[in-house]
Design an enzyme around this catalytic site. Structure first.
Site, PDB file in Angstrom:
ATOM      1  N   TYR A 169      11.199  23.321  -6.563  1.00 15.81           N
ATOM      2  CA  TYR A 169      10.121  22.354  -6.305  1.00 15.81           C
ATOM      3  C   TYR A 169       8.894  22.609  -7.192  1.00 15.81           C
ATOM      4  CZ  TYR A 169       7.777  18.576  -4.059  1.00 15.81           C
ATOM      5  OH  TYR A 169       7.161  17.360  -3.862  1.00 15.81           O
ATOM      6  N   THR A 226       7.548   3.955   5.075  1.00 17.59           N
ATOM      7  CA  THR A 226       8.240   5.093   5.699  1.00 17.59           C
ATOM      8  C   THR A 226       7.400   6.363   5.459  1.00 17.59           C
ATOM      9  OG1 THR A 226       9.510   5.431   3.668  1.00 17.59           O
ATOM     10  CG2 THR A 226      10.617   4.211   5.406  1.00 17.59           C
TER      11      THR A 226
HETATM   12  P1  NAD Z   1       9.482   8.180   1.702  1.00 19.01           P
HETATM   13  O1  NAD Z   1      10.764   8.099   0.963  1.00 19.01           O
HETATM   14  O2  NAD Z   1       9.520   8.252   3.175  1.00 19.01           O
HETATM   15  O3  NAD Z   1       8.538   6.911   1.321  1.00 19.01           O
HETATM   16  C1  NAD Z   1       8.451   6.403   0.053  1.00 19.01           C
HETATM   17  C2  NAD Z   1       7.713   5.070   0.077  1.00 19.01           C
HETATM   18  O4  NAD Z   1       7.643   4.589  -1.281  1.00 19.01           O
HETATM   19  C3  NAD Z   1       8.402   3.944   0.871  1.00 19.01           C
HETATM   20  O5  NAD Z   1       7.414   3.140   1.494  1.00 19.01           O
HETATM   21  C4  NAD Z   1       9.101   3.110  -0.209  1.00 19.01           C
HETATM   22  O6  NAD Z   1       9.304   1.741   0.112  1.00 19.01           O
HETATM   23  C5  NAD Z   1       8.073   3.243  -1.321  1.00 19.01           C
HETATM   24  N1  NAD Z   1       8.601   2.964  -2.658  1.00 19.01           N
HETATM   25  C6  NAD Z   1       9.530   3.654  -3.364  1.00 19.01           C
HETATM   26  N2  NAD Z   1       9.703   3.085  -4.582  1.00 19.01           N
HETATM   27  C7  NAD Z   1       8.848   2.033  -4.637  1.00 19.01           C
HETATM   28  C8  NAD Z   1       8.538   1.053  -5.617  1.00 19.01           C
HETATM   29  N3  NAD Z   1       9.117   1.055  -6.811  1.00 19.01           N
HETATM   30  N4  NAD Z   1       7.627   0.100  -5.314  1.00 19.01           N
HETATM   31  C9  NAD Z   1       7.012   0.072  -4.106  1.00 19.01           C
HETATM   32  N5  NAD Z   1       7.247   0.981  -3.143  1.00 19.01           N
HETATM   33  C10 NAD Z   1       8.161   1.935  -3.411  1.00 19.01           C
HETATM   34  O7  NAD Z   1       8.692   9.392   1.062  1.00 19.01           O
HETATM   35  P2  NAD Z   1       7.690  10.509   1.631  1.00 19.01           P
HETATM   36  O8  NAD Z   1       8.462  11.744   1.869  1.00 19.01           O
HETATM   37  O9  NAD Z   1       6.810   9.966   2.686  1.00 19.01           O
HETATM   38  O10 NAD Z   1       6.842  10.778   0.313  1.00 19.01           O
HETATM   39  C11 NAD Z   1       5.575  10.196   0.060  1.00 19.01           C
HETATM   40  C12 NAD Z   1       4.750  11.165  -0.731  1.00 19.01           C
HETATM   41  O11 NAD Z   1       4.539  12.349   0.055  1.00 19.01           O
HETATM   42  C13 NAD Z   1       5.434  11.626  -2.025  1.00 19.01           C
HETATM   43  O12 NAD Z   1       4.461  11.776  -3.022  1.00 19.01           O
HETATM   44  C14 NAD Z   1       6.001  12.980  -1.635  1.00 19.01           C
HETATM   45  O13 NAD Z   1       6.178  13.836  -2.745  1.00 19.01           O
HETATM   46  C15 NAD Z   1       4.908  13.484  -0.708  1.00 19.01           C
HETATM   47  N6  NAD Z   1       5.294  14.595   0.175  1.00 19.01           N
HETATM   48  C16 NAD Z   1       6.440  14.550   0.904  1.00 19.01           C
HETATM   49  C17 NAD Z   1       6.789  15.658   1.689  1.00 19.01           C
HETATM   50  C18 NAD Z   1       8.052  15.662   2.498  1.00 19.01           C
HETATM   51  O14 NAD Z   1       8.429  16.733   2.992  1.00 19.01           O
HETATM   52  N7  NAD Z   1       8.700  14.537   2.680  1.00 19.01           N
HETATM   53  C19 NAD Z   1       5.947  16.782   1.758  1.00 19.01           C
HETATM   54  C20 NAD Z   1       4.760  16.763   1.045  1.00 19.01           C
HETATM   55  C21 NAD Z   1       4.442  15.671   0.245  1.00 19.01           C
END
Ligand code: NAD
Length: 403
Positions: free
Chosen positions: A234, A50
């Site tokens: 944050y 995701t």
């Molecule tokens: P998300 O929730 O969409 O995706 C998380 C992913 O991690 C998924 O594929 C899930 O299956 C996997 N996952 C979670 N726990 C797991 C485990 N124990 N083992 C294996 N897989 C596992 O999250 P996202 O928003 O895409 O975040 C991803 C990164 O991007 C994070 O580091 C987040 O801090 C960063 N980020 C997010 C944003 C935002 O606005 N969403 C902005 C900047 C940076």
């Protein structure tokens, strides 16, 4: 089964297989429309199902023609429940990749465990020999330490003093004030243990020990900094401490990878609607306002646009990649545009329940949220019967512990 959204707080407990497929197709089509570029060839994406991780997998495959192994922790459908959206996304992704004759295999289970690292290593050794890019994109509320068995939970709290600010209940269209008490030292440490860089380093160390890292290997993890408005919760909060640790880990890994002419880097990405960001107080309201302003300016981006730019213009650019003073790649540049932030700072104090729909794009926020779970996609008949049981081609479902 007829599948409708069931929202509980900031999650949706159902997901629609056809809608998730459509959303993945849209991302694939975006990358295809932007064109191919010379990039990585053998990619491991940790957190691939995701959000930013899925976008990374799609860009690596359909932009650079790479082979990918995706690691994630998702739930398959059973008699009572649909699968999680990441499950359906990954099934759709693999199907599309295979149709285009790209190698794509997936591993479902706990990325923090030693077993998952070993399984990924076996697959790399067998099918790729070595990887030249590792994307680390986990967002998790919990981590069981692979050596001590200790379970850590992350929290989203300020540090030092309590924080009072505005937040929304997006689905009720209500603006509320929220007060969050500061984290204890233990909560800070636990959040760092879950969302900091220790596990990233374990992955890279393990793959290096197994000689599975190619010459010139790159590894990237994702972070967020955001404007002043969100700092207490944050950047200067528990999650910010974890992200500082992630950056320190990148610097440490870059040193370790020098012998391979490799590098580790943190990319600061834009705030987007994902399951992870929906859980953070204040952020959904900030995102609703940000979307309104960026859409009006024509600079709005989602995960796929961000990650395409990251790969093409930064990680695999022909010119030396631009970094900020601290060494971050900044693909949040359009979000942090001073004009955008100025408008946000002016409008923020004025937002109330009454003018929410007018001043912000809360509708766009909710729409994106539904889309995460495969709802609100054009061309999908949500009144039609659909089979919730979908297999992911490459997964042997008996092999790993399920969530
Ligand atoms: P998300 O929730 O969409 O995706 C998380 C992913 O991690 C998924 O594929 C899930 O299956 C996997 N996952 C979670 N726990 C797991 C485990 N124990 N083992 C294996 N897989 C596992 O999250 P996202 O928003 O895409 O975040 C991803 C990164 O991007 C994070 O580091 C987040 O801090 C960063 N980020 C997010 C944003 C935002 O606005 N969403 C902005 C900047 C940076």
């Amino acid at each position: 089964m007829i599948i409708q959204p069931k929202i509980r707080g900031f999650i949706c407990t159902t997901a629609h297989p056809e809608g998730c497929k459509k959303a993945v197709e849209e991302q694939v089509n975006y990358v295809k429309s932007k064109g191919a570029f010379s990039g990585p060839k053998n990619v491991l994406v940790i957190g691939a199902s995701t959000g930013y991780g899925l976008a990374s997998r799609i860009v690596a495959t359909f932009g650079a023609g790479a082979k990918t192994i995706g690691v994630f922790f998702e739930k398959e459908a059973d008699e009572k429940r649909t699968a999680s959206p990441g499950w359906y996304n990954s099934a759709a992704f693999e199907q599309l990749a295979h149709q285009h004759h790209y190698y794509a295999k997936s591993l479902n289970g706990d990325a923090f465990s030693k077993e998952m690292k070993e399984r990924a290593a076996d697959l790399i050794r067998r099918d790729m020999k070595q990887v030249d890019l590792i994307v680390y994109s986990l967002a998790s509320p919990r981590r069981v330490h692979p050596e001590t068995g200790h379970a850590f939970s992350s929290t989203l709290k300020p540090i030092g003093k309590s924080f009072t600010g505005k937040t929304i209940d997006a689905f009720r269209g209500e603006v509320k004030e929220v007060t969050i008490e500061p984290a204890t030292e233990e909560e800070v440490a636990n959040t760092v243990a879950v969302m900091g860089g220790e596990d990233w380093e374990m992955w890279i160390d393990f793959l290096a020990k197994e000689k599975l890292l190619a010459e010139g290997v790159k590894t990237v993890a994702y972070s967020y900094l955001g404007p002043e408005l969100t700092h207490a919760i944050y950047k200067e909060g528990t999650i910010g401490k974890a992200k500082e640790h992630l950056k320190m880990t990148a610097d440490k890994l870059s040193q370790k990878l020098k012998n391979l002419q490799g590098e580790a880097v943190v990319s600061v990405d834009k705030a987007v609607v994902t399951q992870a960001s929906a859980a953070i107080p204040v952020v959904p309201l900030y995102i609703s306002l940000l979307f309104k302003i960026m859409k009006e300016k024509g600079t709005h981006e989602g995960c796929i646009e961000q990650i395409y730019r990251l790969f093409k213009d930064h990680l695999y650019a022909s010119h030396p990649p631009a970094r900020d003073a601290e060494g971050y790649i900044r693909i949040d540049d359009l979000e942090m545009d001073p004009e955008v932030q100025q408008q946000i700072a002016e409008l923020w104090p004025r937002i109330t329940t009454e003018n929410l729909a007018q001043l912000t794009d809360v509708k766009g926020y909710c729409d994106d949220f539904y889309r995460l779970f495969g709802f609100n996609l054009e061309g999908v008949d949500y009144n039609a019967e659909v089979d919730p049981v979908v297999k992911i081609g490459s997964i042997n479902t008996d092999a790993v512990t399920d969530r």
